[in-house]
Design an enzyme around this catalytic site. Structure first.
Site, PDB file in Angstrom:
ATOM      1  CG  ASN A  20     -51.496 -15.103  72.031  1.00  0.00           C
ATOM      2  OD1 ASN A  20     -52.657 -14.924  71.704  1.00  0.00           O
ATOM      3  ND2 ASN A  20     -50.689 -15.898  71.373  1.00  0.00           N
ATOM      4  CB  ALA A  47     -61.579  -6.001  72.772  1.00  0.00           C
ATOM      5  N   GLY A  51     -58.298 -19.060  70.781  1.00  0.00           N
ATOM      6  CA  GLY A  51     -58.140 -19.255  72.220  1.00  0.00           C
ATOM      7  C   GLY A  51     -57.986 -20.727  72.537  1.00  0.00           C
ATOM      8  CB  SER A  52     -58.288 -22.555  75.705  1.00  0.00           C
ATOM      9  OG  SER A  52     -59.605 -22.173  76.046  1.00  0.00           O
ATOM     10  CD  GLU A  76     -57.402 -20.464  63.063  1.00  0.00           C
ATOM     11  OE1 GLU A  76     -56.504 -21.310  63.252  1.00  0.00           O
ATOM     12  OE2 GLU A  76     -58.029 -20.398  62.003  1.00  0.00           O
ATOM     13  CG  LEU A  77     -59.622 -24.130  68.770  1.00  0.00           C
ATOM     14  CD1 LEU A  77     -60.537 -25.325  68.895  1.00  0.00           C
ATOM     15  CD2 LEU A  77     -60.231 -22.906  69.433  1.00  0.00           C
ATOM     16  CB  CYS A 103     -51.283 -20.851  69.606  1.00  0.00           C
ATOM     17  SG  CYS A 103     -51.196 -19.883  68.100  1.00  0.00           S
ATOM     18  CD  GLU A 145     -51.182 -24.129  74.206  1.00  0.00           C
ATOM     19  OE1 GLU A 145     -52.362 -24.282  74.570  1.00  0.00           O
ATOM     20  OE2 GLU A 145     -50.859 -23.393  73.264  1.00  0.00           O
TER      21      GLU A 145
HETATM   22  P1  NAD Z   1     -59.170 -18.593  76.476  1.00  0.00           P
HETATM   23  O1  NAD Z   1     -59.852 -19.635  75.694  1.00  0.00           O
HETATM   24  O2  NAD Z   1     -59.266 -18.653  77.955  1.00  0.00           O
HETATM   25  O3  NAD Z   1     -59.719 -17.149  76.075  1.00  0.00           O
HETATM   26  C1  NAD Z   1     -59.740 -16.692  74.752  1.00  0.00           C
HETATM   27  C2  NAD Z   1     -60.856 -15.682  74.581  1.00  0.00           C
HETATM   28  O4  NAD Z   1     -62.065 -16.293  74.881  1.00  0.00           O
HETATM   29  C3  NAD Z   1     -60.751 -14.460  75.484  1.00  0.00           C
HETATM   30  O5  NAD Z   1     -61.074 -13.318  74.747  1.00  0.00           O
HETATM   31  C4  NAD Z   1     -61.804 -14.720  76.529  1.00  0.00           C
HETATM   32  O6  NAD Z   1     -62.379 -13.533  76.981  1.00  0.00           O
HETATM   33  C5  NAD Z   1     -62.815 -15.514  75.769  1.00  0.00           C
HETATM   34  N1  NAD Z   1     -63.603 -16.394  76.623  1.00  0.00           N
HETATM   35  C6  NAD Z   1     -63.209 -16.998  77.759  1.00  0.00           C
HETATM   36  N2  NAD Z   1     -64.214 -17.723  78.263  1.00  0.00           N
HETATM   37  C7  NAD Z   1     -65.249 -17.589  77.423  1.00  0.00           C
HETATM   38  C8  NAD Z   1     -66.559 -18.113  77.386  1.00  0.00           C
HETATM   39  N3  NAD Z   1     -67.010 -18.955  78.314  1.00  0.00           N
HETATM   40  N4  NAD Z   1     -67.353 -17.755  76.366  1.00  0.00           N
HETATM   41  C9  NAD Z   1     -66.892 -16.937  75.410  1.00  0.00           C
HETATM   42  N5  NAD Z   1     -65.669 -16.426  75.376  1.00  0.00           N
HETATM   43  C10 NAD Z   1     -64.850 -16.744  76.366  1.00  0.00           C
HETATM   44  O7  NAD Z   1     -57.669 -18.623  75.994  1.00  0.00           O
HETATM   45  P2  NAD Z   1     -56.465 -17.699  76.446  1.00  0.00           P
HETATM   46  O8  NAD Z   1     -55.973 -18.129  77.784  1.00  0.00           O
HETATM   47  O9  NAD Z   1     -56.806 -16.266  76.265  1.00  0.00           O
HETATM   48  O10 NAD Z   1     -55.379 -18.069  75.339  1.00  0.00           O
HETATM   49  C11 NAD Z   1     -54.568 -19.189  75.443  1.00  0.00           C
HETATM   50  C12 NAD Z   1     -55.014 -20.307  74.524  1.00  0.00           C
HETATM   51  O11 NAD Z   1     -55.297 -19.802  73.229  1.00  0.00           O
HETATM   52  C13 NAD Z   1     -53.933 -21.346  74.319  1.00  0.00           C
HETATM   53  O12 NAD Z   1     -54.496 -22.623  74.349  1.00  0.00           O
HETATM   54  C14 NAD Z   1     -53.402 -21.047  72.941  1.00  0.00           C
HETATM   55  O13 NAD Z   1     -52.795 -22.119  72.298  1.00  0.00           O
HETATM   56  C15 NAD Z   1     -54.631 -20.588  72.245  1.00  0.00           C
HETATM   57  N6  NAD Z   1     -54.281 -19.763  71.087  1.00  0.00           N
HETATM   58  C16 NAD Z   1     -54.476 -20.267  69.842  1.00  0.00           C
HETATM   59  C17 NAD Z   1     -54.124 -19.538  68.737  1.00  0.00           C
HETATM   60  C18 NAD Z   1     -54.341 -20.063  67.354  1.00  0.00           C
HETATM   61  O14 NAD Z   1     -54.332 -19.268  66.408  1.00  0.00           O
HETATM   62  N7  NAD Z   1     -54.540 -21.343  67.139  1.00  0.00           N
HETATM   63  C19 NAD Z   1     -53.544 -18.273  68.892  1.00  0.00           C
HETATM   64  C20 NAD Z   1     -53.354 -17.783  70.173  1.00  0.00           C
HETATM   65  C21 NAD Z   1     -53.745 -18.538  71.269  1.00  0.00           C
END
Ligand code: NAD
Length: 484
Positions: A160, A184, A236-237, A258-259, A292, A389
Site C-alpha cells: 500500500n 518486494a 502487513g497483516s 508493523e501490523l 494502516c 479492519e
Molecule cells: P499481508 O500480511 O497479506 O501481506 C504483507 C506482505 O507479506 C506481502 O509482501 C506478502 O507477500 C507477504 N506475505 C503474505 N503471506 C506470507 C507468508 N505466509 N509468509 C511470508 N510473507 C507473506 O498484508 P497486506 O494485505 O499486504 O496488507 C494489509 C495489512 O497490512 C493490513 O492489516 C494493514 O493494516 C497492514 N499494514 C500495516 C502497516 C503498519 O505500518 N503498521 C502498514 C501498511 C499495512
C-alpha cells in the site's frame, strides 16, 4: 503529470536484484502483475529460485562485512545521495506508484517526497548513533555502551505504500550499518526495485542490499532461517506478522513488526463539525483507504452525530474516482479485485444487520478495481466493520454520549496503531492522549507518520517502531565494553 500510455510504455522488466546485479529472465517462473486501474496485465515478475535466495544471503554476508566497517559519515553520504536522486527522479518514481497501485498522481508525488525524506533522515540519524559512558567504579576505567548494527535483516512489506515502506526498512537498516534483503511486494515490485537500483548507483557496496520477488512463504522461510539473518522486519497483516514473528523469535532473531490497525477517531461536540468532517474524509479516503493508520471507526458525540454523517457522506460523494493519471481524479482503484470483494463483505454484513449506508456501498461499474467511498452509520459493536479492519474506502460511524464510553469504544479492539482526537477542549485532549491505547495519538490533525517521528503499534499492532531515532535503534543492539 504524465499520460497513462506514456507511463505504460516505461514500465520496466521486473527482475531480482541480487547483490547489486539486476537479473531478469533466466528461465524463472513468471507471474502476472495486474493493473488495478484496468484489470489488464501490467507486466510479469519472475519467481526467485532457491539459488537466487541463497546467493542473496551470501551476498548479504559479504555486504554486511563491508558496510558495517564504513564510517557513519560515509554511510550517510550514500543514503543522502539516494534521497537526492529520488527527488531528481520524482516523476519516474511517481509514475511507477500510479501504475502499480493506481494512486492519484499528486499522492504519488507526495509519496516520493516522503520516502526520500526517510533516506535523508537515516543519513543524518546514522551519524548520531551515540552510545554512552557509564561512570566506572575504579579510577581511570571506562565503561562504554556502544550501539552496533544487528546484522543482516530480512524485510517484508505490504503493497500500500510502495516507496515509503521499502524506504523505511532499507534506509533504517542501512543507516544502522546492517545489510538487508527485502522481499518486494508481488503487487508493486517495480517501486522497491527502482529504489534498490538507485541505492547501488549512489555507491552502496555489493551485497548490502538485495531485493527478491517471488513466493512469500519460500522466501520468508529461507531468509528467516538463515544463520546470518539477525532481524526480521515486516509490514502487513497481524495474522502473517504473528507467523513471521514466531518463526523469528524461535531462533532468537529480532521481530520488528508493523501490523494491522483499525484506527478510532473521537470527535467531541465542541469542534467545527463541517470542517472536521471534510478533513476526516480526506484522511480516510487517501490512497483509497488502503492505509494502516486510516481513520476508520468514527465515534462522534451525539449532539453533532447527524451533522457529521451528513458532511462526511457529502465529502465521500464529492470524490472523483478514476485513473490516477487524470488530473480530475481524487480517488483511484483498490489494489485488486480481491479487495473489492472484501469491501462488499463489509457492506453485505452492514445491510444484513440494519446499519445505515450514508454514501457508496457498491463496486463501481467500470473496468478496474473500483469501490465507491462508503460511509456506514450506526456501526454498533456487533457489526463486522466495527471489528475488522476494512483496509479500504469504508468509514464506520457511531454516536457516543460520554467521554468514558468513547474511550471504551476506542480501546475495545486488540489493535492499537493510530488514534485521532478532535476537540478544542485542552482538558479533553490531554486526558485522551493518556487514555487512548495507540502507538500514535493525533489530536486536531491527521498526519501520523513522518521520517523524524516514531511510528509503530502497541498490542497486536506491532513490536518496535520505524522512523525517528527509534527506527534506527530497531536495527541496533548494544555492546557493553569495559576498559581498565
Ligand atoms: P499481508 O500480511 O497479506 O501481506 C504483507 C506482505 O507479506 C506481502 O509482501 C506478502 O507477500 C507477504 N506475505 C503474505 N503471506 C506470507 C507468508 N505466509 N509468509 C511470508 N510473507 C507473506 O498484508 P497486506 O494485505 O499486504 O496488507 C494489509 C495489512 O497490512 C493490513 O492489516 C494493514 O493494516 C497492514 N499494514 C500495516 C502497516 C503498519 O505500518 N503498521 C502498514 C501498511 C499495512
Amino acid at each position: 503529470m504524465q499520460t497513462r500510455s506514456d507511463a505504460l510504455s516505461h514500465y520496466p522488466q521486473i527482475g531480482q536484484l541480487i547483490g547489486g546485479a539486476y537479473e531478469t529472465g533466466g528461465g524463472r517462473a513468471m507471474h502476472d502483475i495486474t493493473d488495478p486501474t484496468t484489470g489488464q496485465v501490467l507486466g510479469q515478475y519472475p519467481t526467485a529460485t532457491e539459488d537466487d535466495i541463497a546467493r542473496a544471503l551470501a551476498a548479504a554476508e559479504r555486504g554486511f562485512a563491508v558496510w558495517r566497517k564504513r564510517s557513519a559519515f560515509d554511510r550517510g553520504r550514500v543514503l543522502r545521495k539516494v534521497a537526492d536522486t529520488m527527488r531528481e527522479r520524482a516523476n519516474e518514481l511517481a509514475r511507477l506508484v500510479t501504475l502499480e497501485l493506481g494512486k492519484p498522481w499528486k499522492e504519488a508525488v507526495a509519496e516520493v517526497e516522503q520516502a526520500a525524506g526517510m533516506w535523508e533522515w537515516y543519513a543524518e540519524e546514522g551519524r548520531r548513533a551515540y552510545g554512552r559512558i557509564i561512570p566506572a567504579r575504579e579510577a581511570h576505567a571506562r565503561q562504554l555502551v556502544m550501539p552496533e548494527p544487528i546484522g543482516v535483516v530480512a524485510a517484508f512489506g505490504s503493497w500500500n505504500a510502495p516507496l515509503i515502506t521499502p524506504s523505511r526498512k532499507m534506509a533504517g537498516a542501512l543507516g544502522a550499518g546492517c545489510a538487508i534483503i527485502m522481499k518486494a511486494s508481488e503487487e508493486v515490485p517495480a517501486c522497491a526495485l527502482a529504489l534498490g537500483r538507485i541505492a547501488y548507483e549512489c555507491g552502496l557496496p555489493e551485497g548490502a542490499l538485495s531485493i527478491l520477488v517471488g513466493d512469500p512463504i519460500l522466501i520468508s522461510e529461507r531468509l528467516i532461517d538463515a544463520p546470518c539473518v539477525r532481524g526480521v522486519t515486516f509490514t502487513g497483516s497481524t495474522q502473517i506478522g504473528k507467523q513471521l514473528a514466531a518463526r523469528a523469535v524461535s531462533q532468537m532473531k529480532r521481530p520488528i513488526m508493523e501490523l494491522g490497525g483499525h484506527a478510532p477517531v473521537l470527535i467531541f461536540d465542541d469542534v467545527d463539525i463541517a470542517a472536521v468532517a471534510k478533513a476526516a474524509a480526506a484522511a480516510k479516503f487517501r490512497n483509497s483507504g488502503q492505509i494502516c493508520i486510516a481513520p476508520t471507526r468514527f465515534f462522534v458525540q451525539r449532539k453533532v452525530y447527524g451533522a457529521f454523517n451528513e458532511a462526511l457522506a457529502k465529502a465521500a460523494n464529492d470524490l472523483v474516482l478514476g485513473c490516477g493519471f487524470e488530473e480530475s481524479t481524487t480517488m483511484g482503484p483498490l489494489v485488486s479485485s480481491r479487495r473489492v470483494k472484501a469491501m462488499q463483505g463489509f457492506v453485505t454484513d452492514a445491510r444484513q444487520k440494519g446499519l445505515g449506508i450514508a454514501a457508496g456501498g457498491d463496486a463501481v461499474q467500470r473496468e478496474g478495481a473500483f469501490f465507491a467511498p462508503t460511509v456506514i452509520t450506526d456501526a454498533h459493536t456487533e457489526s463486522m466493520v466495527a471489528n475488522v479492519e476494512p483496509f479500504g474506502p469504508i468509514a464506520a460511524t457511531a454516536a457516543f454520549d460520554s467521554y468514558d464510553e468513547a474511550i471504551g469504544l476506542a480501546n475495545r479492539l486488540p489493535f492499537a496503531l493510530a488514534a485521532y482526537v478532535q476537540s478544542n477542549n485542552v482538558h479533553t485532549v490531554n486526558r485522551a492522549i493518556d487514555d487512548v491505547e495507540a502507538g500514535s495519538v493525533i489530536c486536531n490533525g491527521w498526519r501520523v507518520s513522518l521520517p523524524e517521528t516514531p511510528f509503530g503499534g502497541h498490542k497486536e499492532s506491532g513490536i518496535f517502531a520505524e522512523g525517528g531515532v527509534e527506527g534506527l535503534q530497531a536495527f541496533q543492539h548494544v555492546k557493553y565494553a569495559y576498559v581498565a
